[in-house]
Structures are given as structure tokens and as C-alpha cells.
Design a protein around this motif. Structure first.
Motif, PDB file in Angstrom:
ATOM      1  N   THR A  88      -2.688  11.171  -2.689  1.00  0.00           N
ATOM      2  CA  THR A  88      -1.603  10.772  -1.789  1.00  0.00           C
ATOM      3  C   THR A  88      -1.209  11.920  -0.859  1.00  0.00           C
ATOM      4  O   THR A  88      -1.054  11.721   0.356  1.00  0.00           O
ATOM      5  N   ILE A  89      -1.079  13.126  -1.411  1.00  0.00           N
ATOM      6  CA  ILE A  89      -0.638  14.256  -0.589  1.00  0.00           C
ATOM      7  C   ILE A  89      -1.715  14.646   0.416  1.00  0.00           C
ATOM      8  O   ILE A  89      -1.417  14.965   1.576  1.00  0.00           O
ATOM      9  N   ILE A  90      -2.976  14.629  -0.008  1.00  0.00           N
ATOM     10  CA  ILE A  90      -4.065  14.953   0.925  1.00  0.00           C
ATOM     11  C   ILE A  90      -4.095  13.945   2.067  1.00  0.00           C
ATOM     12  O   ILE A  90      -4.242  14.308   3.238  1.00  0.00           O
ATOM     13  N   LYS A  91      -3.943  12.674   1.735  1.00  0.00           N
ATOM     14  CA  LYS A  91      -3.972  11.628   2.760  1.00  0.00           C
ATOM     15  C   LYS A  91      -2.812  11.797   3.749  1.00  0.00           C
ATOM     16  O   LYS A  91      -3.009  11.715   4.963  1.00  0.00           O
ATOM     17  N   LEU A  92      -1.621  12.065   3.237  1.00  0.00           N
ATOM     18  CA  LEU A  92      -0.470  12.254   4.111  1.00  0.00           C
ATOM     19  C   LEU A  92      -0.614  13.507   4.970  1.00  0.00           C
ATOM     20  O   LEU A  92      -0.245  13.513   6.146  1.00  0.00           O
ATOM     21  N   SER A  93      -1.167  14.564   4.384  1.00  0.00           N
ATOM     22  CA  SER A  93      -1.387  15.796   5.146  1.00  0.00           C
ATOM     23  C   SER A  93      -2.385  15.564   6.266  1.00  0.00           C
ATOM     24  O   SER A  93      -2.254  16.127   7.358  1.00  0.00           O
ATOM     25  N   GLY A  94      -3.393  14.739   5.994  1.00  0.00           N
ATOM     26  CA  GLY A  94      -4.374  14.425   7.025  1.00  0.00           C
ATOM     27  C   GLY A  94      -3.770  13.683   8.196  1.00  0.00           C
ATOM     28  O   GLY A  94      -4.100  13.937   9.358  1.00  0.00           O
ATOM     29  N   MET A 174      -8.851   7.546   3.665  1.00  0.00           N
ATOM     30  CA  MET A 174      -7.923   6.617   4.315  1.00  0.00           C
ATOM     31  C   MET A 174      -8.316   5.166   4.076  1.00  0.00           C
ATOM     32  O   MET A 174      -7.527   4.256   4.318  1.00  0.00           O
ATOM     33  N   ARG A 175      -9.537   4.934   3.630  1.00  0.00           N
ATOM     34  CA  ARG A 175     -10.057   3.572   3.539  1.00  0.00           C
ATOM     35  C   ARG A 175     -10.037   2.992   2.125  1.00  0.00           C
ATOM     36  O   ARG A 175      -9.884   1.785   1.956  1.00  0.00           O
ATOM     37  N   GLU A 176     -10.233   3.850   1.117  1.00  0.00           N
ATOM     38  CA  GLU A 176     -10.327   3.341  -0.254  1.00  0.00           C
ATOM     39  C   GLU A 176      -9.530   4.216  -1.206  1.00  0.00           C
ATOM     40  O   GLU A 176      -9.483   5.438  -1.061  1.00  0.00           O
ATOM     41  N   GLU A 177      -8.930   3.585  -2.200  1.00  0.00           N
ATOM     42  CA  GLU A 177      -8.266   4.324  -3.265  1.00  0.00           C
ATOM     43  C   GLU A 177      -9.330   4.894  -4.202  1.00  0.00           C
ATOM     44  O   GLU A 177     -10.306   4.211  -4.531  1.00  0.00           O
ATOM     45  N   PRO A 178      -9.175   6.133  -4.644  1.00  0.00           N
ATOM     46  CA  PRO A 178     -10.189   6.720  -5.529  1.00  0.00           C
ATOM     47  C   PRO A 178     -10.091   6.156  -6.946  1.00  0.00           C
ATOM     48  O   PRO A 178      -9.035   5.683  -7.366  1.00  0.00           O
ATOM     49  N   PHE A 179     -11.201   6.189  -7.652  1.00  0.00           N
ATOM     50  CA  PHE A 179     -11.191   5.882  -9.079  1.00  0.00           C
ATOM     51  C   PHE A 179     -11.532   7.156  -9.840  1.00  0.00           C
ATOM     52  O   PHE A 179     -12.215   8.050  -9.332  1.00  0.00           O
TER      53      PHE A 179
END
Length: 268
Positions: A88-94, A174-179
Motif C-alpha cells: 500500500t505504501i509503495i503504491k501510494l508513494s508511486g 497498480m494493476r493487481e494486488e500481490p499474493f
């Protein structure tokens, strides 16, 4: 007295890149005596973006491990939370930086009950060894490993395939949630060992070579030897960063029972 003591260390090399985008750390848990963590992340996403993403994985892992207590939480739940919060934090930082940084993750936690827990996302690996013998490793979340699982590639074909660096699961997408893939091993004893490493290192070695190397060397000697050998085998084309963490269980030194009454009196 413990049946083993833990030897651990890390090593890194820039490779032929201009920036070190891997991160690695070893941590103790303030609220969980006897627990230890090793974490490694390989960042991607251009200048500064990849290093930021990997740094966020290690920082998140440390923060959650600092708060962890076996009385109130489970290790596997914590590992899942590390991946979820870092993602979540990496995505928001991006979004803020108008970039798309990603990172892999591999985390190992040892408990005083003699259990190892691990989790990974991407193609940074964890290897487990019994003495010099290879026991198991994580399976990369990559295109070529998916082809191996489907019987379309052999492991040998996958290792050197031109698409071997294509990942199907990362933190920060940004496209898929990780597993997250979890692993566990019970009954730890002296002679067991774990190696966490980025693809800039494991690409150049067989499972058997890594097992022999970790059995015969301490952390510093192992990191120096593996990094040197990886660069030799790359023959001047080692474009990626090279990072590792070693956790090795060894026989503890014998307890000193040489105290006498006279010595104790002098001490008092």
C-alpha cells in the motif's frame, strides 16, 4: 541451554549498476525474546524509485516486528501484514512521485520454539539447508516458473530464458494486488541454515553449490566468496545488484564449569 546458537550476517554488491536498489536487514523483536528476523527486498522502478520501494519493505518489516508479541499475534499473520502494508505504501508513494516503483520481498522469522516461518513475493529467494544438503527453496513468482509448473519449460530452460526477469507478482503494482506465499519448518537444530538472496546472486549458482558454501563458511566469508564468484561467472556482465542474508544454526560452545568455591569467594 539452547541446542544451537544463531550465526547471521548480510552482504551486498552494487554489481554494474549506478544505484543499489536492494535492501536487507537482520532484527530482534523487543517484545518477543528469542525471535529473530531476516528480510530482503529487491526494488524496481527506475532511479530512486526501486530503492525507495525496497527500503519501505525493510522499514515496514522492522516496525511490525518491533510491535510483535507471540502472546497477542501469530507470525504468519504478521508476515501477511508486512506485505500488505508495504504494498500500500509503495503504491501510494508511486502515485505521489508519478512513478511506478515495485519490490520483491522475502522474510524469515525464527522462534525460540525451534520453528522457522517465511514469506515471499516475487523472485527474491529463501533456501533451506540441512548441513550441506539442499532441502527446499521458495518458488519464484515469475513467468518462467509458471511455465515450468505447466510443463512448458524445464528448470534449465527457465534459468537462462530471455524472459526470466518477468515477474507475475510484486509489491507496489497498480494493476493487481500481490499474493504472499508462506512456508514453515519445525524442529530446528544445529546444522540447519537459511540463505535469503536476490536474483543478482542466485542466478549464478546451483542449489548444491550454495549448500556446500554455507556449510563450510561463516557469514562474512560466505558473502565475500559468493559475491566474488558471482562476478567472476558473470564475466563482466553482472548488471544487477547482488544481495544476501545468511542465518546458520551452529552447536553452542561448551558451558564453562570450571568455577571453584575459592574462585567464587574471590569474586564475592
Amino acid at each position: 541451554m539452547s541446542q544451537y546458537k544463531i550465526e547471521a550476517g548480510t552482504g551486498q554488491h552494487l554489481g554494474d549498476r549506478q544505484e543499489q536498489q536492494d535492501r536487507v536487514g537482520l532484527f530482534a523483536a523487543p517484545k518477543a525474546p528469542g525471535y529473530m528476523m531476516a528480510v530482503l527486498a529487491d526494488g524496481m522502478g527506475g532511479r530512486t524509485g526501486g530503492s525507495m520501494a525496497a527500503e519501505q519493505v525493510v522499514r515496514t518489516a522492522k516496525q511490525l516486528f518491533d510491535e510483535f508479541s507471540p502472546a497477542t499475534g501469530a507470525v504468519d499473520d504478521m508476515l501477511q501484514t508486512i506485505a500488505r502494508e508495504a504494498h500500500t505504501i509503495i503504491k501510494l508513494s508511486g502515485i505521489t512521485a508519478e512513478k511506478e516503483p515495485h519490490s520483491t520481498m522475502v522474510v524469515l522469522v525464527l522462534s525460540p520454539e525451534g520453528t522457522a516461518h517465511w514469506a515471499h513475493v516475487g523472485d527474491s529467494r529463501l533456501y533451506r539447508f540441512n548441513g550441506p544438503n539442499f532441502a527446499e527453496r521458495t518458488i519464484d513468482h515469475s513467468f518462467v516458473e509458471r511455465m515450468v509448473a505447466q510443463g512448458k519449460f524445464t528448470p534449465e530452460q527457465a534459468k537462462n530464458h530471455r524472459l526470466s526477469n518477468i515477474l507475475v507478482n510484486v509489491l507496489g503494482s497498480m494493476r493487481e494486488e500481490p499474493f504472499v506465499t508462506l512456508g514453515r519448518y519445525d524442529g530446528l537444530r544445529a546444522g540447519d541454515a537459511f540463505l535469503l538472496c536476490s536474483d543478482g546472486l542466485w542466478h549464478y549458482f546451483t542449489d548444491e553449490e550454495l549448500g556446500a558454501a554455507i556449510a563450510m563458511n561463516g557469514p562474512r566469508q560466505l558473502s565475500e566468496m559468493l559475491i566474488r564468484k558471482a562476478r567472476e561467472r558473470a564475466e563482466g556482465t553482472m548488471a544487477d545488484n547482488c544481495t544476501m542474508a545468511m542465518v546458520k544454526l551452529v552447536v553452542p560452545p561448551p558451558e564453562d564449569k570450571s568455577y571453584t568455591v575459592q574462585k567464587m569467594r574471590r569474586a564475592v
